[in-house]
Scaffold this motif. Structure first.
Motif, PDB file in Angstrom:
ATOM      1  N   ASP A  94       0.832  -1.209   0.000  1.00 10.26           N
ATOM      2  CA  ASP A  94       0.000   0.000   0.000  1.00 10.26           C
ATOM      3  C   ASP A  94       0.868   1.261   0.000  1.00 10.26           C
ATOM      4  OD1 ASP A  94      -2.320  -1.580   0.109  1.00 10.26           O
ATOM      5  OD2 ASP A  94      -2.179  -1.714   2.292  1.00 10.26           O
ATOM      6  N   PHE A  95       1.911   1.260   0.812  1.00  8.29           N
ATOM      7  CA  PHE A  95       2.796   2.424   0.884  1.00  8.29           C
ATOM      8  C   PHE A  95       3.743   2.472  -0.316  1.00  8.29           C
ATOM      9  CE2 PHE A  95       1.353   1.821   5.211  1.00  8.29           C
ATOM     10  CZ  PHE A  95       1.131   3.115   5.648  1.00  8.29           C
ATOM     11  N   THR A  96       4.187   1.301  -0.776  1.00  3.98           N
ATOM     12  CA  THR A  96       5.076   1.254  -1.948  1.00  3.98           C
ATOM     13  C   THR A  96       4.363   1.776  -3.192  1.00  3.98           C
ATOM     14  OG1 THR A  96       6.198  -0.690  -1.024  1.00  3.98           O
ATOM     15  CG2 THR A  96       6.553  -0.232  -3.355  1.00  3.98           C
ATOM     16  N   ASN A  97       3.139   1.324  -3.400  1.00  2.43           N
ATOM     17  CA  ASN A  97       2.374   1.761  -4.575  1.00  2.43           C
ATOM     18  C   ASN A  97       2.077   3.259  -4.526  1.00  2.43           C
ATOM     19  OD1 ASN A  97       2.328  -0.841  -5.591  1.00  2.43           O
ATOM     20  ND2 ASN A  97       0.371  -1.357  -4.619  1.00  2.43           N
ATOM     21  N   ALA A  98       1.791   3.760  -3.324  1.00  2.00           N
ATOM     22  CA  ALA A  98       1.534   5.200  -3.190  1.00  2.00           C
ATOM     23  C   ALA A  98       2.775   5.997  -3.564  1.00  2.00           C
ATOM     24  CB  ALA A  98       1.111   5.518  -1.757  1.00  2.00           C
ATOM     25  N   MET A  99       3.941   5.520  -3.127  1.00  2.00           N
ATOM     26  CA  MET A  99       5.183   6.225  -3.435  1.00  2.00           C
ATOM     27  C   MET A  99       5.472   6.191  -4.934  1.00  2.00           C
ATOM     28  SD  MET A  99       9.017   5.614  -1.875  1.00  2.00           S
ATOM     29  CE  MET A  99       8.528   5.940  -0.190  1.00  2.00           C
ATOM     30  N   ARG A 100       5.238   5.051  -5.558  1.00  2.09           N
ATOM     31  CA  ARG A 100       5.481   4.930  -7.002  1.00  2.09           C
ATOM     32  C   ARG A 100       4.567   5.849  -7.805  1.00  2.09           C
ATOM     33  NH1 ARG A 100       5.955  -1.641  -7.648  1.00  2.09           N
ATOM     34  NH2 ARG A 100       8.209  -1.823  -7.319  1.00  2.09           N
ATOM     35  N   LYS A 101       3.365   6.051  -7.288  1.00  3.72           N
ATOM     36  CA  LYS A 101       2.398   6.909  -7.985  1.00  3.72           C
ATOM     37  C   LYS A 101       2.558   8.380  -7.600  1.00  3.72           C
ATOM     38  CE  LYS A 101      -1.080   3.223  -8.201  1.00  3.72           C
ATOM     39  NZ  LYS A 101      -2.401   2.768  -7.691  1.00  3.72           N
ATOM     40  N   ASN A 102       3.606   8.639  -6.820  1.00  8.62           N
ATOM     41  CA  ASN A 102       3.861  10.010  -6.372  1.00  8.62           C
ATOM     42  C   ASN A 102       2.681  10.555  -5.554  1.00  8.62           C
ATOM     43  OD1 ASN A 102       5.892  11.969  -6.313  1.00  8.62           O
ATOM     44  ND2 ASN A 102       4.797  13.249  -7.790  1.00  8.62           N
ATOM     45  N   SER A 103       2.090   9.655  -4.769  1.00  6.41           N
ATOM     46  CA  SER A 103       0.954  10.043  -3.928  1.00  6.41           C
ATOM     47  C   SER A 103       1.189   9.499  -2.514  1.00  6.41           C
ATOM     48  CB  SER A 103      -0.352   9.489  -4.505  1.00  6.41           C
ATOM     49  OG  SER A 103      -0.335   8.065  -4.490  1.00  6.41           O
ATOM     50  N   ARG A 104       0.163   9.589  -1.679  1.00  6.62           N
ATOM     51  CA  ARG A 104       0.296   9.120  -0.300  1.00  6.62           C
ATOM     52  C   ARG A 104      -0.921   8.296   0.100  1.00  6.62           C
ATOM     53  NH1 ARG A 104       1.138  14.224   3.369  1.00  6.62           N
ATOM     54  NH2 ARG A 104       1.315  12.615   4.983  1.00  6.62           N
ATOM     55  N   VAL A 105      -0.702   7.393   1.036  1.00  3.19           N
ATOM     56  CA  VAL A 105      -1.804   6.646   1.637  1.00  3.19           C
ATOM     57  C   VAL A 105      -2.624   7.613   2.484  1.00  3.19           C
ATOM     58  CG1 VAL A 105      -2.366   4.887   3.373  1.00  3.19           C
ATOM     59  CG2 VAL A 105      -0.586   4.433   1.674  1.00  3.19           C
ATOM     60  N   ASN A 106      -3.960   7.475   2.423  1.00  2.00           N
ATOM     61  CA  ASN A 106      -4.814   8.267   3.312  1.00  2.00           C
ATOM     62  C   ASN A 106      -4.689   7.656   4.710  1.00  2.00           C
ATOM     63  OD1 ASN A 106      -6.979   9.307   4.860  1.00  2.00           O
ATOM     64  ND2 ASN A 106      -8.110   9.796   2.981  1.00  2.00           N
ATOM     65  N   LEU A 107      -3.776   8.226   5.485  1.00  2.00           N
ATOM     66  CA  LEU A 107      -3.397   7.612   6.753  1.00  2.00           C
ATOM     67  C   LEU A 107      -4.558   7.537   7.743  1.00  2.00           C
ATOM     68  CD1 LEU A 107      -0.771   6.345   7.617  1.00  2.00           C
ATOM     69  CD2 LEU A 107      -0.108   8.494   8.697  1.00  2.00           C
ATOM     70  N   ALA A 108      -5.404   8.554   7.748  1.00  2.00           N
ATOM     71  CA  ALA A 108      -6.538   8.560   8.686  1.00  2.00           C
ATOM     72  C   ALA A 108      -7.464   7.372   8.412  1.00  2.00           C
ATOM     73  CB  ALA A 108      -7.303   9.874   8.574  1.00  2.00           C
ATOM     74  N   GLU A 109      -7.808   7.159   7.142  1.00  2.00           N
ATOM     75  CA  GLU A 109      -8.673   6.032   6.779  1.00  2.00           C
ATOM     76  C   GLU A 109      -7.955   4.701   6.996  1.00  2.00           C
ATOM     77  OE1 GLU A 109     -10.099   6.459   2.818  1.00  2.00           O
ATOM     78  OE2 GLU A 109     -11.243   8.298   3.229  1.00  2.00           O
ATOM     79  N   TYR A 110      -6.672   4.685   6.665  1.00  2.00           N
ATOM     80  CA  TYR A 110      -5.895   3.449   6.770  1.00  2.00           C
ATOM     81  C   TYR A 110      -5.801   2.995   8.233  1.00  2.00           C
ATOM     82  CZ  TYR A 110      -2.422   0.087   5.075  1.00  2.00           C
ATOM     83  OH  TYR A 110      -1.760  -1.064   4.715  1.00  2.00           O
ATOM     84  N   GLU A 111      -5.551   3.940   9.120  1.00  3.83           N
ATOM     85  CA  GLU A 111      -5.493   3.606  10.549  1.00  3.83           C
ATOM     86  C   GLU A 111      -6.837   3.076  11.037  1.00  3.83           C
ATOM     87  OE1 GLU A 111      -4.118   6.769  13.038  1.00  3.83           O
ATOM     88  OE2 GLU A 111      -2.363   7.148  11.798  1.00  3.83           O
ATOM     89  N   SER A 112      -7.904   3.728  10.635  1.00  2.00           N
ATOM     90  CA  SER A 112      -9.242   3.322  11.081  1.00  2.00           C
ATOM     91  C   SER A 112      -9.579   1.909  10.629  1.00  2.00           C
ATOM     92  CB  SER A 112     -10.289   4.303  10.550  1.00  2.00           C
ATOM     93  OG  SER A 112     -10.028   5.615  11.018  1.00  2.00           O
ATOM     94  N   THR A 113      -8.986   1.493   9.508  1.00  2.00           N
ATOM     95  CA  THR A 113      -9.242   0.151   8.974  1.00  2.00           C
ATOM     96  C   THR A 113      -8.499  -0.924   9.755  1.00  2.00           C
ATOM     97  OG1 THR A 113      -9.544   1.063   6.750  1.00  2.00           O
ATOM     98  CG2 THR A 113      -9.101  -1.299   6.903  1.00  2.00           C
ATOM     99  N   TYR A 114      -7.282  -0.609  10.187  1.00  2.00           N
ATOM    100  CA  TYR A 114      -6.409  -1.657  10.720  1.00  2.00           C
ATOM    101  C   TYR A 114      -6.151  -1.600  12.227  1.00  2.00           C
ATOM    102  CZ  TYR A 114      -5.357  -2.989   5.928  1.00  2.00           C
ATOM    103  OH  TYR A 114      -5.450  -3.432   4.628  1.00  2.00           O
ATOM    104  N   MET A 115      -6.666  -0.607  12.911  1.00  3.58           N
ATOM    105  CA  MET A 115      -6.405  -0.552  14.356  1.00  3.58           C
ATOM    106  C   MET A 115      -7.515   0.195  15.075  1.00  3.58           C
ATOM    107  SD  MET A 115      -3.373   2.331  14.506  1.00  3.58           S
ATOM    108  CE  MET A 115      -2.458   1.566  13.164  1.00  3.58           C
ATOM    109  N   GLU A 116      -7.548   0.021  16.387  1.00  4.63           N
ATOM    110  CA  GLU A 116      -8.497   0.767  17.201  1.00  4.63           C
ATOM    111  C   GLU A 116      -8.063   2.228  17.285  1.00  4.63           C
ATOM    112  OE1 GLU A 116      -8.903  -1.063  21.001  1.00  4.63           O
ATOM    113  OE2 GLU A 116      -9.511  -3.010  20.185  1.00  4.63           O
ATOM    114  N   ARG A 117      -8.989   3.077  17.660  1.00  2.58           N
ATOM    115  CA  ARG A 117      -8.694   4.507  17.751  1.00  2.58           C
ATOM    116  C   ARG A 117      -7.627   4.758  18.814  1.00  2.58           C
ATOM    117  NH1 ARG A 117     -11.561   8.958  16.045  1.00  2.58           N
ATOM    118  NH2 ARG A 117     -11.099  10.915  17.103  1.00  2.58           N
ATOM    119  N   ASP A 118      -6.630   5.533  18.434  1.00  3.78           N
ATOM    120  CA  ASP A 118      -5.532   5.841  19.347  1.00  3.78           C
ATOM    121  C   ASP A 118      -6.022   6.724  20.494  1.00  3.78           C
ATOM    122  OD1 ASP A 118      -2.403   5.638  19.426  1.00  3.78           O
ATOM    123  OD2 ASP A 118      -2.863   7.716  19.943  1.00  3.78           O
TER     124      ASP A 118
END
Length: 317
Positions: A167-191
């Motif tokens: 996910d992070f590798t593909n974002a870097m190759r596309k000169n973009s970024r992972v939507n970190l807020a959404e990504y965190e919400s998908t994979y972990m509980e709220r900090d």
């Protein structure tokens, strides 16, 4: 409980203070120059020796065993910074666990009659039974405790490369970024400390404008995600640790109460023994006095007989 967790999680995040300023540039430079990053040497230079794993790796399936290192420099360095962040997180967790052990030890150390807590010698000596627990045994217990929970900490990252790196590798190759807020919400509980997608300015470089350097942005993004994933794991571990220590404390308190009960019974028996001993001593004294009186009476009788005998002898013509 939540306030206590927040206190320790704040301590956890403080361990990453200055992360972007001190480390991101090193990884960025290698990636921009398309060079292999020497993670082993970097860990030795910046981290304490890990209790479980050698520098440069976490050998429990964190990396994808199917991937040949060196075939994709983007993946390699993104994974390197994730591993480095995990190891730094492990250091932070170790310090927190050591603090909890110390606080728990101080809270549960009780000096009672016949029991002395000897901190300098690292032993607990029971004067009545002569039992001692030496410092080496206590250190071994501490080591096993830390090792157990650190292993649980690292195990939570198993499959990290398989599940997240692309996910992070593909974002870097596309000169973009992972939507970190959404990504965190998908994979972990709220900090408990930071909002989704956010990180403290003491950890990130708040003065650097995002979007000007996509490589730095992505490296810091995966590091941030790793920190928060580790924080989520740390929170769960702390809940287990608190529950375990509370259970041990309850058991210890129950044992202390039982010991106190036995001690009270012993003191009661001892008091009765002392009472009986005092009575026996008094009887012994009375007996001795009676014997002395009897002896005196016997002497008086003997003297009287001798006196009568002498009188009778003197009256004869």
């Amino acid at each position: 409980m939540e306030e206590t967790l927040k206190q320790y999680l704040n301590e956890y995040y403080r361990g990453f203070t200055g992360f972007e300023l001190e480390h991101i540039e090193d990884f960025t430079k290698c990636l921009k120059e398309y060079k292999k990053f020497n993670l082993e040497e970097y860990e030795i230079s910046h981290l304490d020796k890990d209790m479980l794993f050698p520098p440069g790796d976490i050998k429990i399936g964190v990396r994808d065993a199917r991937t040949t290192k060196g075939s994709n420099i983007y993946k390699d360095i993104l994974m390197d910074i994730a591993i480095f962040t995990m190891k730094m997180g492990g250091e932070n967790v170790k310090r927190i666990l050591e603090t909890i052990l110390l606080e728990n030890s101080q809270a549960s150390t009780t000096t009672q009659d016949g029991v002395t807590a000897d901190k300098e010698k690292g032993a607990i000596t029971n004067k009545e039974e002569g039992a001692t627990t030496n410092k080496e045994e206590e250190e071994q217990k501490k080591y096993e405790f830390l090792r157990h929970y650190l292993l649980l900490f690292y195990k939570d990252f198993k499959g990290f490369e398989i599940h997240h790196l692309d996910d992070f590798t593909n974002a870097m190759r596309k000169n973009s970024r992972v939507n970190l807020a959404e990504y965190e919400s998908t994979y972990m509980e709220r900090d408990l400390i930071f909002q989704p997608g956010e990180m403290g300015e003491g950890i990130i470089n708040g003065k650097r404008k995002k979007g000007n350097d996509i490589i730095k942005d992505n490296l810091m993004d995966i590091a941030t995600f790793t920190m928060k994933m580790a924080a989520d794991t740390t929170k769960k571990l702390l809940e287990i640790v608190f529950e375990t220590l509370q259970k041990r404390l309850r058991e210890k308190n129950a044992a202390v109460e039982e010991l106190q009960k036995t001690k009270n019974e012993l003191n009661s028996t001892r008091a009765k023994c002392n009472e009986y001993k005092e009575k026996i001593d008094n009887l012994e004294k009375e007996k001795k006095m009676a014997e002395e009186r009897i002896k005196k009476l016997e002497n008086d009788v003997l003297n009287l007989k001798n006196s009568e005998k002498n009188t009778s002898t003197n009256k004869k013509p």
